[in-house]
Design a protein around this motif. Structure first.
Motif, PDB file in Angstrom:
ATOM      1  N   LEU A  76       0.811  -1.216   0.000  1.00 60.09           N
ATOM      2  CA  LEU A  76       0.000   0.000   0.000  1.00 60.09           C
ATOM      3  C   LEU A  76       0.843   1.264   0.000  1.00 60.09           C
ATOM      4  CD1 LEU A  76      -1.241   1.206   3.417  1.00 60.09           C
ATOM      5  CD2 LEU A  76       0.361  -0.680   3.287  1.00 60.09           C
ATOM      6  N   SER A  77       0.164   2.361  -0.279  1.00 57.13           N
ATOM      7  CA  SER A  77       0.775   3.677  -0.132  1.00 57.13           C
ATOM      8  C   SER A  77      -0.249   4.602   0.491  1.00 57.13           C
ATOM      9  CB  SER A  77       1.215   4.200  -1.497  1.00 57.13           C
ATOM     10  OG  SER A  77       0.139   4.184  -2.391  1.00 57.13           O
ATOM     11  N   ILE A  78       0.262   5.569   1.261  1.00 55.40           N
ATOM     12  CA  ILE A  78      -0.616   6.552   1.897  1.00 55.40           C
ATOM     13  C   ILE A  78      -0.092   7.930   1.526  1.00 55.40           C
ATOM     14  CG2 ILE A  78      -1.481   7.462   4.094  1.00 55.40           C
ATOM     15  CD1 ILE A  78      -1.078   4.693   5.310  1.00 55.40           C
ATOM     16  N   ASP A  79      -0.985   8.776   1.055  1.00 55.51           N
ATOM     17  CA  ASP A  79      -0.552  10.116   0.654  1.00 55.51           C
ATOM     18  C   ASP A  79      -1.708  11.089   0.842  1.00 55.51           C
ATOM     19  OD1 ASP A  79       1.112  12.099  -0.325  1.00 55.51           O
ATOM     20  OD2 ASP A  79       1.732  10.940  -2.084  1.00 55.51           O
ATOM     21  N   ARG A  80      -1.471  12.341   0.475  1.00 51.95           N
ATOM     22  CA  ARG A  80      -2.528  13.346   0.534  1.00 51.95           C
ATOM     23  C   ARG A  80      -2.991  13.666  -0.878  1.00 51.95           C
ATOM     24  NH1 ARG A  80       1.614  14.857   3.859  1.00 51.95           N
ATOM     25  NH2 ARG A  80       1.113  14.996   6.078  1.00 51.95           N
ATOM     26  N   THR A  81      -4.220  14.165  -0.993  1.00 55.34           N
ATOM     27  CA  THR A  81      -4.709  14.620  -2.291  1.00 55.34           C
ATOM     28  C   THR A  81      -5.530  15.878  -2.068  1.00 55.34           C
ATOM     29  OG1 THR A  81      -5.868  13.952  -4.313  1.00 55.34           O
ATOM     30  CG2 THR A  81      -6.851  13.241  -2.245  1.00 55.34           C
ATOM     31  N   SER A  82      -5.720  16.671  -3.142  1.00 53.43           N
ATOM     32  CA  SER A  82      -6.515  17.883  -3.012  1.00 53.43           C
ATOM     33  C   SER A  82      -7.955  17.531  -2.653  1.00 53.43           C
ATOM     34  CB  SER A  82      -6.471  18.667  -4.318  1.00 53.43           C
ATOM     35  OG  SER A  82      -5.132  19.016  -4.629  1.00 53.43           O
ATOM     36  N   CYS A  83      -8.665  18.493  -2.097  1.00 54.64           N
ATOM     37  CA  CYS A  83     -10.058  18.340  -1.619  1.00 54.64           C
ATOM     38  C   CYS A  83     -10.868  17.335  -2.434  1.00 54.64           C
ATOM     39  CB  CYS A  83     -10.747  19.702  -1.676  1.00 54.64           C
ATOM     40  SG  CYS A  83     -12.471  19.684  -1.146  1.00 54.64           S
ATOM     41  N   THR A  84     -11.464  16.340  -1.752  1.00 55.92           N
ATOM     42  CA  THR A  84     -12.228  15.326  -2.471  1.00 55.92           C
ATOM     43  C   THR A  84     -13.717  15.658  -2.537  1.00 55.92           C
ATOM     44  OG1 THR A  84     -12.500  14.019  -0.450  1.00 55.92           O
ATOM     45  CG2 THR A  84     -10.626  13.462  -1.858  1.00 55.92           C
ATOM     46  N   GLY A  85     -14.082  16.835  -2.061  1.00 52.31           N
ATOM     47  CA  GLY A  85     -15.475  17.266  -2.190  1.00 52.31           C
ATOM     48  C   GLY A  85     -16.410  16.659  -1.156  1.00 52.31           C
ATOM     49  N   MET A  86     -15.862  16.331   0.015  1.00 50.14           N
ATOM     50  CA  MET A  86     -16.683  15.749   1.091  1.00 50.14           C
ATOM     51  C   MET A  86     -16.597  16.617   2.346  1.00 50.14           C
ATOM     52  SD  MET A  86     -17.871  12.905  -0.228  1.00 50.14           S
ATOM     53  CE  MET A  86     -17.547  12.216  -1.854  1.00 50.14           C
ATOM     54  N   CYS A  87     -16.442  17.920   2.154  1.00 48.29           N
ATOM     55  CA  CYS A  87     -16.164  18.816   3.279  1.00 48.29           C
ATOM     56  C   CYS A  87     -17.272  18.805   4.324  1.00 48.29           C
ATOM     57  CB  CYS A  87     -15.982  20.241   2.791  1.00 48.29           C
ATOM     58  SG  CYS A  87     -15.026  20.348   1.305  1.00 48.29           S
ATOM     59  N   ASP A  88     -18.504  18.481   3.916  1.00 51.76           N
ATOM     60  CA  ASP A  88     -19.605  18.475   4.886  1.00 51.76           C
ATOM     61  C   ASP A  88     -19.635  17.178   5.673  1.00 51.76           C
ATOM     62  OD1 ASP A  88     -20.189  17.085   2.541  1.00 51.76           O
ATOM     63  OD2 ASP A  88     -22.346  17.345   2.774  1.00 51.76           O
ATOM     64  N   GLN A  89     -18.786  16.229   5.322  1.00 47.05           N
ATOM     65  CA  GLN A  89     -18.759  14.959   6.039  1.00 47.05           C
ATOM     66  C   GLN A  89     -17.330  14.413   6.130  1.00 47.05           C
ATOM     67  OE1 GLN A  89     -21.348  12.312   3.485  1.00 47.05           O
ATOM     68  NE2 GLN A  89     -21.432  14.245   2.366  1.00 47.05           N
ATOM     69  N   GLY A  90     -16.416  15.355   6.348  1.00 45.51           N
ATOM     70  CA  GLY A  90     -15.014  14.983   6.451  1.00 45.51           C
ATOM     71  C   GLY A  90     -14.680  14.519   7.836  1.00 45.51           C
ATOM     72  N   PRO A  91     -13.427  14.169   8.070  1.00 43.72           N
ATOM     73  CA  PRO A  91     -12.375  14.094   7.064  1.00 43.72           C
ATOM     74  C   PRO A  91     -12.636  12.955   6.077  1.00 43.72           C
ATOM     75  CG  PRO A  91     -11.490  13.928   9.314  1.00 43.72           C
ATOM     76  CD  PRO A  91     -12.950  13.855   9.416  1.00 43.72           C
ATOM     77  N   GLY A  92     -12.163  13.146   4.858  1.00 43.65           N
ATOM     78  CA  GLY A  92     -12.415  12.153   3.845  1.00 43.65           C
ATOM     79  C   GLY A  92     -11.137  11.539   3.300  1.00 43.65           C
ATOM     80  N   MET A  93     -11.284  10.417   2.646  1.00 46.88           N
ATOM     81  CA  MET A  93     -10.139   9.820   1.945  1.00 46.88           C
ATOM     82  C   MET A  93     -10.628   9.090   0.702  1.00 46.88           C
ATOM     83  SD  MET A  93      -9.145   6.170   3.712  1.00 46.88           S
ATOM     84  CE  MET A  93      -8.230   6.699   5.102  1.00 46.88           C
ATOM     85  N   LEU A  94      -9.694   8.742  -0.142  1.00 51.83           N
ATOM     86  CA  LEU A  94      -9.989   7.888  -1.283  1.00 51.83           C
ATOM     87  C   LEU A  94      -9.148   6.627  -1.132  1.00 51.83           C
ATOM     88  CD1 LEU A  94      -9.615  10.449  -4.238  1.00 51.83           C
ATOM     89  CD2 LEU A  94     -11.773   9.624  -3.274  1.00 51.83           C
TER      90      LEU A  94
END
Ligand SMILES: Cc1cc2nc3c(=O)[nH]c(=O)nc-3n(C[C@H](O)[C@H](O)[C@H](O)COP(=O)(O)O)c2cc1C
Ligand code: SF4
Ligand code: SF4
Ligand code: FES
Lengths: 238, 632
Positions: free
Chosen positions: B119-137
């Motif tokens: 696996l890898s873990i990293d950050r990405t720009s806003c995923t559009g879930m700000c009303d139910q964050g924190p979010g990930m993909l």
């Protein structure tokens, strides 16, 4: 009947379809540029050629000339911004002019002189870009690439080869070559290619000719980059 | 050796299947690469070999495209590719601590692949879930509402190599959170209603589609179904909802009147790239109002005579793909897409969905078209504009998702009716994506003209220090400005409204936004590519307490340069968050002006730390005087 517009008060004739840059070069007026080459479709990325038309800035290499346009180009305000752009290009890559064999033939260096750039101003990025010396006749020193795309265009359009492309994004944008190994030796690139001649800086270098022309007698030692006649001329390497 | 060959054969098989599905069309390169990756977990060199030989596209070209997009990998990134959403609101909701927790739990460093390659873990720009964050993909599947407990579960699932299909369904729940509905969200339009209403509006000449006419005919107002549809849009005074607010009717008319060369057709593109941090309204429209959006696109096609449509869906919304395709199939079955739609001769239109792959700049309409054509998402030189020379050089309109949803409503109820809502210069309603420090984040629909204060009250915000409107590229307001109104006459917005209460450090907000722009710059033009990097360095320098008033001067200079010389809107607006916060929250910056005079960002003492570590020394003699540069 040919139409006209003005650059810094000078009347410039143009034909429909010409860009401001094309009309200006034809009239012997130098507008600083790095990613423009008369043989290729304007690319519009370096932004050095930016001029002001009716108060708005625009890249003159992609801007179509229109009758009656009032263009400002050689003003302190615009030159200051162009100077900042050259500083940006200097710090983004690794440009150690004194040790570069393109010194004196290099358009980036000559443009910096033209604009009176006295220092890099910004902190250097010191990117880690390995040199590719695999090809028998050509050295690729990526340290100096300014991402002008001219080699990409030349290889694709003139040589029909697609040896070069830009990959990555943002500050990570970089030149790649068409080989699984990533090495120039494993492509069909040849010294005779147009793409071997268009690089405005010292990336695509012909081996074993580096100092054939002594410093002091090089392209821009003889005449500044803004000299009439230099403007539309193709850049020669040796 | 045999193994290697089989591996190569398997990959070639995958590539061949994907390419066949895209009819060997190299303009679908982004789609092809994305699907190959879905099957292989990355894009191996063997896959590129195969694409090169089957499609006849140079490998440098393929790598050039793949290298542009954040979600396409030319190096292995593991079987589980975890990306934490890194908007400022995710950080406010604790994303950084959760990221550290997961990294610790799974023994990985952020940005690197685990030693076992799992696996890898990293950050990405806003995923559009700000009303139910924190979010990930995880492998492009959105997970919302992360908590420490959820992170532990995820670590366990990854450790046990459980396929995503076996992960708890609740992880992948995405809520709509519609908090206030007005004319757009609060209606019960059935598929086809709007198109039928549009057709019936002009019974005298409603049975001929735009396709059947010559463009030279122009559009005399009041005749013909397609012309009537366009008239309604103009009468509605509809302006684009993607941010810039261009008059939709004018755009359509220009496209309608653009000459077609032989073999060309007109194209409709729905821009669902929604990359602006803090915006998520298009996600809600696509998850619960997809029929209405598609119907708006079809109405647009009817009006301008387009035969082909695309929904350009951001990669972060990959999870919506199956449902959206099902909606499209249902519409085809109901003759709302396809040939002779609703029995109107020549009304032929269909929609394909193209998925993006993690590049904010692809929301810019000409970059979007490049990406649709299977290239790097670099904004084009303009003119010519997309309305005359868009997708594959054909006349193309690009509109926002919400614009098309409004189009359907206008088709149903008429332009005059629509224009009676909102204000004089801003007709209708606007969806706001509200997030940040408030009790009820979510979607709020208001008629244009609503004050910021009203929104803050409705969503339960208190102690509000600042509101960022329209995301980082928009504007930042302080309390004194909360009576300003949302609308093109005052504050135009693509929809984000991000709230910061008094506990937040507005310098850090601006710094996060600057990191976003630097990460998302396409790299094409010098001012933006280098300028956003310099700006980031300056903000980090202030953060690291090397700041002096000199640096503020530098920021102002970069602002000028980016505004005047950048190629596209990204570069033009990249300094906005900093300039806005300097003006309104000066103390947050003054706190960082530790020095009166310029000091370099380079820290000599810190540079010696490796030497200290190697020599095992840490006495006072091994340190440089850190106070040296500090003014008295
Ligand atoms: C960097 C950048 C990103 C953009 N992102 C989006 C986006 O995600 N969605 C969108 O609808 N418009 C976006 N736009 C605006 C589009 O270029 C275009 O104006 C819009 O899609 C037109 O649709 P409208 O007229 O319906 O607003 C962006 C513009 C820029 C410069
Ligand atoms: S190698 Fe030279 S010609 Fe090619 S992009 Fe770089 S600077 Fe331009
Ligand atoms: S402004 Fe930035 S994003 Fe836009 S073209 Fe230039 S580099 Fe690309
Ligand atoms: S010469 Fe015009 S942008 Fe480079």
């Amino acid at each position: 009947m040919s139409q006209t517009f003005t650059i810094d008060g000078r009347v410039i004739p143009f034909e429909i379809g010409q860009t401001v840059m094309q009309a200006a070069s034809q009239a012997g007026i130098y507008i600083p540029h790095l990613c423009y080459h008369p043989a290729f479709k304007p690319n519009g990325s370096c932004k050095l050629c930016t001029v002001k038309v009716n108060g708005r800035q625009s890249a003159s290499c992609t801007l179509r000339a229109q009758s009656g346009m009032v263009v400002e180009s050689d003003t302190e305000e615009i030159n200051a911004e162009r100077r900042t752009l050259t500083q940006m290009l200097f710090v983004e890559g690794n440009h150690f002019c004194p040790s570069c064999e393109k010194s004196g033939h290099c358009q980036l260096q000559a443009t910096a002189y033209h604009l009176g750039m006295m220092s890099p101003h910004f902190d250097h990025f010191f990117p880690d870009r390995a040199v590719d010396a695999s090809h028998p006749d050509i050295l690729l020193d990526f340290n100096r690439c300014i991402l002008c795309s001219l080699c990409v265009q030349a290889s694709r359009e003139v040589d029909k080869k697609q040896v070069f492309a830009l990959s990555g994004r943002g500050i990570g944008t970089h030149l790649i070559v068409n080989a699984r190994s990533g090495r120039l030796a494993d492509t069909d690139f040849s010294l005779a290619d147009k793409a071997a001649q268009v690089c405005p800086v010292g990336v695509i270098l012909k081996k074993r000719t580096g100092f054939a022309v002594p410093i002091g007698q090089r392209t821009y030692d003889q005449q500044p980059i803004s000299a009439p006649g230099k403007v539309a001329e193709e850049i020669r390497h040796d | 050796m045999a193994l290697g060959e089989m591996h190569g054969e398997a990959i070639a098989g995958i590539v061949d299947r994907v390419i066949a599905r895209y009819r060997r069309d190299s303009t679908c390169m982004v789609q092809i690469l994305r699907e190959v990756q879905e099957a292989c977990d990355w894009i191996p060199p063997e896959a590129i070999d195969r694409i090169q030989s089957v499609l006849g596209v140079a490998r440098a070209e393929i790598e050039s495209v793949a290298g542009f997009y954040s979600f396409l990998y030319l190096r292995p990134r593991g079987q589980y590719r975890i990306l934490f959403s890194d908007n400022i609101t995710d950080r406010m909701q604790g994303s950084e601590a959760l990221l550290e927790q997961l990294c610790r739990s799974l023994w990985v460093e952020p940005g690197k692949v685990s030693e076992d390659g799992l696996l890898s873990i990293d950050r990405t720009s806003c995923t559009g879930m700000c009303d139910q964050g924190p979010g990930m993909l995880v492998n492009n599947r959105a997970i919302t509402r992360l908590t420490a407990a959820r992170i532990e579960q995820i670590a366990e699932l990854v450790r046990n190599r459980r396929p995503l299909s076996e992960w708890p369904a609740a992880f992948f729940d995405v809520a709509d959170h519609i908090r206030r509905a007005d004319i757009l969200l609060d209606q019960t339009m059935q598929p086809g209603d709007a198109l039928r209403a549009a057709r019936e509006r002009v019974p005298s000449d409603g049975l001929i589609a735009s396709n059947m006419r010559s463009w030279r005919e122009g559009l005399p107002s009041g005749i013909g179904g397609p012309a009537a549809m366009l008239d309604e849009i103009k009468r509605a005074n509809l302006r684009g909802r993607g941010g810039a607010g261009f008059m939709t009717g004018l755009k359509w008319e220009a496209c309608r009147n653009a000459p077609l060369k032989a073999g060309q057709q007109r194209i409709i593109v729905c821009n669902a790239d929604e990359g602006e941090p803090g915006t998520f309204k298009d996600r809600v429209l696509l998850s619960s109002y997809a029929d209405q959006v598609f119907e708006g696109m079809t109405a647009a096609a009817y009006a301008i005579g387009a035969q082909r449509g695309f929904l350009y869906l951001r990669g972060e919304y990959r999870y919506l793909l199956e449902a959206l395709n099902a909606t499209l199939s249902a519409r085809r079955k109901a003759n709302l897409l396809g040939r002779d739609i609703l029995g109107i001769p020549g009304a032929d239109f269909d929609i394909d969905i193209h998925l993006g792959a993690g590049a904010y700049v692809c929301g810019e309409e000409s970059a979007l078209i490049e990406s649709l054509e299977g290239k790097r998402g670099t904004p084009r030189n303009r003119p010519p504009f997309p309305v005359t020379n868009g997708y594959l050089d054909q006349p193309t309109i690009v509109n926002n998702v919400e614009t098309f949803a409004a189009v359907a409503l206008i088709a149903l109820k008429g332009g005059d009716w629509y224009a009676s809502f909102g204000t004089r210069h801003s007709a209708g309603t606007k969806l706001l994506s509200v997030s940040g420090d408030c009790a009820r984040p979510g979607i709020y629909e208001y008629p244009y003209g609503v004050t910021v204060r009203q929104v803050l009250e409705d969503c339960g915000a208190s102690q509000t220090q600042a509101v960022q409107i329209s995301g980082p590229s928009g504007i930042c307001l302080s309390e004194a400005e909360f009576d300003r109104i949302i609308g093109f006459e005052d504050i135009p917005t693509a929809g984000a409204l991000t709230i910061f209460d008094r506990s937040r450090d507005m310098f850090e907000v601006a710094r996060a936004y600057v990191h976003f722009f630097q990460h998302e710059s396409c790299g094409f033009c010098t001012p933006c590519r280098v300028g956003t990097s310099l700006l980031k360095k300056l903000m980090d320098k202030l953060h690291d307490r090397h700041g002096s008033p000199y640096d503020l001067g530098e920021i102002e200079k970069l602002n000028q340069l980016l505004q005047s010389m950048s190629h596209c809107g990204l570069g033009h607006t990249a300094c906005n968050p900093v300039i806005d916060t300097i003006v309104r929250f000066k103390p947050a910056y003054e706190k960082r002006m530790v020095h009166d005079q310029f000091v370099p960002a380079f820290d000599l003492d810190r540079a010696l730390s490796t030497a200290r570590q190697m020599t095992g020394r840490d006495d006072s003699q091994a340190h440089l005087d850190v106070e040296q540069g500090r003014s008295a």
